[in-house]
Design a protein around this motif. Structure first.
Motif, PDB file in Angstrom:
ATOM      1  N   ASP A 191      -9.929  -3.404  52.423  1.00 26.27           N
ATOM      2  CA  ASP A 191     -11.269  -3.257  52.279  1.00 26.27           C
ATOM      3  C   ASP A 191     -11.485  -1.725  52.724  1.00 26.27           C
ATOM      4  OD1 ASP A 191     -14.275  -3.311  52.642  1.00 26.27           O
ATOM      5  OD2 ASP A 191     -14.161  -3.857  54.745  1.00 26.27           O
ATOM      6  N   GLU A 192     -11.788  -0.833  51.502  1.00 32.47           N
ATOM      7  CA  GLU A 192     -11.672   0.631  51.899  1.00 32.47           C
ATOM      8  C   GLU A 192     -12.966   1.087  52.514  1.00 32.47           C
ATOM      9  OE1 GLU A 192     -11.236   4.892  49.552  1.00 32.47           O
ATOM     10  OE2 GLU A 192     -10.920   2.819  48.302  1.00 32.47           O
ATOM     11  N   PRO A 193     -14.173   0.394  52.278  1.00 30.32           N
ATOM     12  CA  PRO A 193     -15.367   0.838  52.789  1.00 30.32           C
ATOM     13  C   PRO A 193     -15.427   0.702  54.272  1.00 30.32           C
ATOM     14  CG  PRO A 193     -15.824  -0.353  50.610  1.00 30.32           C
ATOM     15  CD  PRO A 193     -14.604  -0.489  51.047  1.00 30.32           C
ATOM     16  N   GLY A 194     -14.855  -0.645  54.699  1.00 26.20           N
ATOM     17  CA  GLY A 194     -14.844  -1.142  56.081  1.00 26.20           C
ATOM     18  C   GLY A 194     -13.828  -0.532  56.788  1.00 26.20           C
ATOM     19  N   SER A 195     -12.816   0.258  56.272  1.00 26.11           N
ATOM     20  CA  SER A 195     -11.394   0.593  56.863  1.00 26.11           C
ATOM     21  C   SER A 195     -10.554  -0.423  57.469  1.00 26.11           C
ATOM     22  CB  SER A 195     -11.776   1.848  57.881  1.00 26.11           C
ATOM     23  OG  SER A 195     -12.279   2.785  57.200  1.00 26.11           O
ATOM     24  N   ARG A 196     -10.701  -1.547  56.597  1.00 25.81           N
ATOM     25  CA  ARG A 196     -10.060  -2.852  57.114  1.00 25.81           C
ATOM     26  C   ARG A 196      -8.876  -3.409  56.268  1.00 25.81           C
ATOM     27  NH1 ARG A 196     -15.441  -6.080  58.239  1.00 25.81           N
ATOM     28  NH2 ARG A 196     -15.484  -5.461  56.183  1.00 25.81           N
ATOM     29  N   LEU A 197      -7.877  -3.953  56.803  1.00 22.98           N
ATOM     30  CA  LEU A 197      -6.625  -4.560  55.979  1.00 22.98           C
ATOM     31  C   LEU A 197      -6.864  -6.051  56.568  1.00 22.98           C
ATOM     32  CD1 LEU A 197      -4.400  -4.022  54.063  1.00 22.98           C
ATOM     33  CD2 LEU A 197      -2.958  -3.981  56.322  1.00 22.98           C
ATOM     34  N   PHE A 198      -6.990  -6.965  55.262  1.00 23.29           N
ATOM     35  CA  PHE A 198      -6.742  -8.458  55.494  1.00 23.29           C
ATOM     36  C   PHE A 198      -5.567  -8.940  54.932  1.00 23.29           C
ATOM     37  CE2 PHE A 198     -11.324  -7.114  55.542  1.00 23.29           C
ATOM     38  CZ  PHE A 198     -11.871  -8.070  56.189  1.00 23.29           C
ATOM     39  N   ILE A 199      -5.063  -9.584  55.944  1.00 21.23           N
ATOM     40  CA  ILE A 199      -3.582 -10.275  55.552  1.00 21.23           C
ATOM     41  C   ILE A 199      -3.610 -11.755  55.567  1.00 21.23           C
ATOM     42  CG2 ILE A 199      -1.338 -10.240  56.469  1.00 21.23           C
ATOM     43  CD1 ILE A 199      -2.148  -7.760  58.173  1.00 21.23           C
ATOM     44  N   ALA A 200      -3.293 -12.233  54.433  1.00 21.61           N
ATOM     45  CA  ALA A 200      -3.042 -13.891  54.315  1.00 21.61           C
ATOM     46  C   ALA A 200      -1.669 -14.113  54.968  1.00 21.61           C
ATOM     47  CB  ALA A 200      -3.160 -14.248  52.851  1.00 21.61           C
ATOM     48  N   ASP A 201      -1.675 -14.278  55.946  1.00 23.59           N
ATOM     49  CA  ASP A 201      -0.581 -14.556  56.797  1.00 23.59           C
ATOM     50  C   ASP A 201      -0.039 -16.312  56.400  1.00 23.59           C
ATOM     51  OD1 ASP A 201       1.652 -14.605  58.472  1.00 23.59           O
ATOM     52  OD2 ASP A 201       0.635 -14.285  60.333  1.00 23.59           O
ATOM     53  N   SER A 202       0.564 -16.419  55.370  1.00 26.28           N
ATOM     54  CA  SER A 202       0.395 -17.664  54.552  1.00 26.28           C
ATOM     55  C   SER A 202       1.199 -18.734  55.566  1.00 26.28           C
ATOM     56  CB  SER A 202       1.025 -17.561  53.272  1.00 26.28           C
ATOM     57  OG  SER A 202       0.235 -16.628  52.474  1.00 26.28           O
TER      58      SER A 202
END
Length: 202
Positions: free
Chosen positions: A1-12
């Motif tokens: 999420d570049e606008p929010g400077s966040r990384l979302f990880i599906a830790d499956s």
């Protein structure tokens, strides 16, 4: 999420979604770590093998594969809600040939593997049905978008084309690019509801 400077990880295999900043600092964890289907606050919510994620603003949409549902994470209030699917895997062949859109929570899904946003439409790589589906977020309805449901590789008009376990989605704003896993190919699907599916690679 570049606008929010966040990384979302599906830790499956830990059945959770992890959110960090781009320096790797933890922001939030959604899911207890145990497989299940439970909505509510991040600390009590449960997933079962979450896969693809799409983010807009403070909402993250998650393809919760083994639960056969789509989940929405409210990042402000730190809650999880099921927005599509019943929680039971669709096994009726008629489910893949819907005559019209239906309420998103009224029908079973089948191994949703990835999600992608295009305007108010959330596209779903419905691996188990060998199709691409679409969730109209304004109307809260789902319907097949591309693919007949036959497990094969076949180009042509949206409803007559064929996929085999599509599992990844991306867009350039004009087309959807699909990683069609069982045919080892990359497919191109037009946005806008018209046009034909083409095979780009493989």
């Amino acid at each position: 999420d570049e606008p929010g400077s966040r990384l979302f990880i599906a830790d499956s295999t830990h059945h959770r979604v992890v959110v960090t900043d781009l320096a790797g600092n933890a922001i939030a964890v959604a899911g207890t770590g145990q497989p299940g289907l439970q909505d509510g606050p991040f600390a009590v919510a449960q997933f079962d093998d979450p896969q693809g994620i799409a983010v807009r603003g403070d909402t993250a949409y998650v393809a919760d594969r083994k639960n056969h549902v789509i989940r929405a994470l409210d990042l402000k209030h730190k809650t999880v809600t099921t927005i599509a699917g019943t929680g039971k895997q669709a096994d009726d062949p008629n489910d893949r040939r819907l005559p019209q859109a239906v309420p998103a929570r009224s029908i079973g899904l089948n191994s949703p593997w990835d999600v992608m946003l295009a305007g108010d439409q959330l596209f779903i790589a419905m691996a188990g049905h060998h199709q691409i589906w679409v969730h109209d977020l304004k109307k809260d309805e789902v319907s097949p978008y591309a693919g007949s449901g036959r497990e094969n590789i076949g180009d042509g008009p949206l409803g007559f084309s064929m996929f085999a376990q599509p599992s990844g989605l991306a867009t350039d704003g004009k087309s959807i690019f699909v990683a069609d896993s069982e045919t080892s190919s990359l497919r191109q699907v037009p946005l806008g509801g018209k046009g034909e599916v083409n095979t780009l690679v493989g």
